[in-house]
Scaffold this active site. Structure first.
Site, PDB file in Angstrom:
ATOM      1  N   SER A   9     -37.852 -43.503  88.508  1.00 59.58           N
ATOM      2  CA  SER A   9     -36.715 -43.577  87.594  1.00 59.58           C
ATOM      3  C   SER A   9     -37.055 -43.276  86.144  1.00 59.58           C
ATOM      4  O   SER A   9     -36.204 -42.829  85.387  1.00 59.58           O
ATOM      5  CB  SER A   9     -36.069 -44.960  87.673  1.00 59.58           C
ATOM      6  N   THR A  10     -38.287 -43.555  85.727  1.00 54.11           N
ATOM      7  CA  THR A  10     -38.626 -43.363  84.314  1.00 54.11           C
ATOM      8  C   THR A  10     -39.950 -42.620  84.170  1.00 54.11           C
ATOM      9  O   THR A  10     -40.769 -42.583  85.092  1.00 54.11           O
ATOM     10  CB  THR A  10     -38.748 -44.721  83.580  1.00 54.11           C
TER      11      THR A  10
END
Length: 189
Positions: A9-10
């Site tokens: 996600s990041t």
């Protein structure tokens, strides 16, 4: 051919664990599409590129469902896109997700998920309609408040006194289109 998809996600998260699992399963590292983007984003360039490049008979391997999708609806759309290319998808952790064969159990689960997704959409639609009816019954029509309420009388008065549209726009700080709309509503244009 086996094709892998790995996503975190990041930027701060690592793809290594997923890549190791995919390589251990037998994938060539060059056939693993990697992405660092939230699963809630509908536009994922590497996912789209992978699906675009799929060939008939390919199998997409993911480590688990959360890597490819965050919602049932999105997952079903992705599975449909993969199937349209003549390919299949398999999850290493969620073993029920394997569209490569004619397993009736897997087909059943996908059908149930599809039905639940449709039910969710229908319930959201029903709640929205009920909310709108309830608000209307309480005298609320929705939408943003009209600018006309504040300055319509001023626009009408200035127009009747012979002011040009350009001057009315400057004085009321309304757009030209809004002034014309107000004049039309007041049956002055």
């Amino acid at each position: 051919m086996l094709v892998g998809y790995a996503r975190v996600s990041t930027e701060g998260q690592s793809l290594n664990r997923q890549i190791d699992m995919l390589v251990d399963y037998g994938l060539d590292k060059r056939n693993i599409y990697q992405e660092k983007i939230s699963g809630t984003k509908l536009r994922r360039d590497q996912l789209d590129k992978m699906i675009e490049e799929l060939q008939e008979g390919d199998t997409v391997i993911i480590t688990d469902l959360t890597r490819i999708s965050r919602s049932t609806k999105d997952l079903l759309n992705i599975i449909d896109r993969i199937k349209e290319k003549g390919a299949s998808i398999k999850s290493l952790k969620d073993t029920w997700l394997d569209t490569s064969g004619d397993n009736p159990y897997n087909s059943f689960l996908l059908t149930v998920m599809s039905g639940l997704s449709q039910l969710e959409r229908d319930l959201i639609s029903q709640r929205t309609k009920e909310g709108l009816r309830s608000a209307k019954a309480r005298g609320r029509n929705g939408g943003r408040p009209s600018k006309r309420n504040d300055k319509a009388d001023t626009v009408g008065l200035l127009y009747r006194e012979g002011y040009k549209i350009v001057d009315i726009v400057k004085q009321t700080e309304l757009s030209r289109a809004t002034v014309y709309r107000i004049l039309k509503d007041l049956n002055l244009k």
